[in-house]
Design a protein around this motif. Structure first.
Motif, short mmCIF file in Angstrom:
data_model
loop_
_atom_site.label_atom_id
_atom_site.label_comp_id
_atom_site.label_asym_id
_atom_site.label_seq_id
_atom_site.Cartn_x
_atom_site.Cartn_y
_atom_site.Cartn_z
N ASN A 45 0.86 -1.17 0.00
CA ASN A 45 0.00 0.00 0.00
C ASN A 45 0.90 1.23 0.00
N TYR A 46 0.59 2.19 -0.85
CA TYR A 46 1.41 3.39 -0.96
C TYR A 46 0.56 4.65 -0.82
N ALA A 47 1.15 5.66 -0.22
CA ALA A 47 0.54 6.98 -0.28
C ALA A 47 0.63 7.51 -1.70
N ASN A 48 -0.29 8.37 -2.07
CA ASN A 48 -0.26 8.92 -3.43
C ASN A 48 1.06 9.60 -3.73
N SER A 49 1.65 10.23 -2.72
CA SER A 49 2.91 10.95 -2.91
C SER A 49 4.07 10.01 -3.20
N ALA A 50 3.91 8.73 -2.85
CA ALA A 50 4.99 7.76 -3.02
C ALA A 50 4.82 6.89 -4.26
N LYS A 51 3.63 6.80 -4.77
CA LYS A 51 3.37 5.92 -5.91
C LYS A 51 4.22 6.29 -7.12
#
Length: 125
Positions: free
Chosen positions: A59-65
């Protein structure tokens, strides 16, 4: 006693890469959800990424994707965060965390049971 120790922080120029590591002890690592969070000065602790105990779920934060990749090596009790294309806004203290509830991969800090001491990541422009 559970210990989580992070390694790999430092100073990097924008566009560069860093790889964070977190070594865990005192818990059954292979049956633990592991996550990475970060906290910039004056801001709340934000979710970055998390990985299931078998590595099949992430699972990733949008900022990390698209820029960050979380992985784990259960044989080494270690979780990694590969960070590419770093931006100045990625500057923060990065924490690894362990969640003993393996039913879900949580993105909220209060659902994690153990925390490391943090490692500073500074991205210069």
């Amino acid at each position: 006693q559970v210990d989580l120790v992070e390694f790999g922080g430092g100073l990097v120029q924008a566009g560069g890469s860093l790889r964070l590591s977190c070594v865990a002890s005192g818990l059954r690592f292979s049956r633990t959800i592991m996550g990475w969070f970060r906290q910039a000065p004056g801001k709340e602790r934000d979710f970055v990424a998390a990985i299931g105990w078998s590595s099949t779920s992430t699972n990733y934060a949008n900022s990390a994707k698209g820029r960050f990749t979380i992985s784990r090596d259960n044989g080494k009790n270690t979780v990694y965060l590969q960070m590419n294309s770093l931006k100045p806004e990625d500057t923060a203290v990065y924490y690894c965390a362990a969640d003993l509830d393996i039913a879900t991969i949580s993105s909220v800090p209060w659902e994690y049971d153990y925390w490391g001491q943090g490692t500073q990541v500074t991205v210069s422009s």
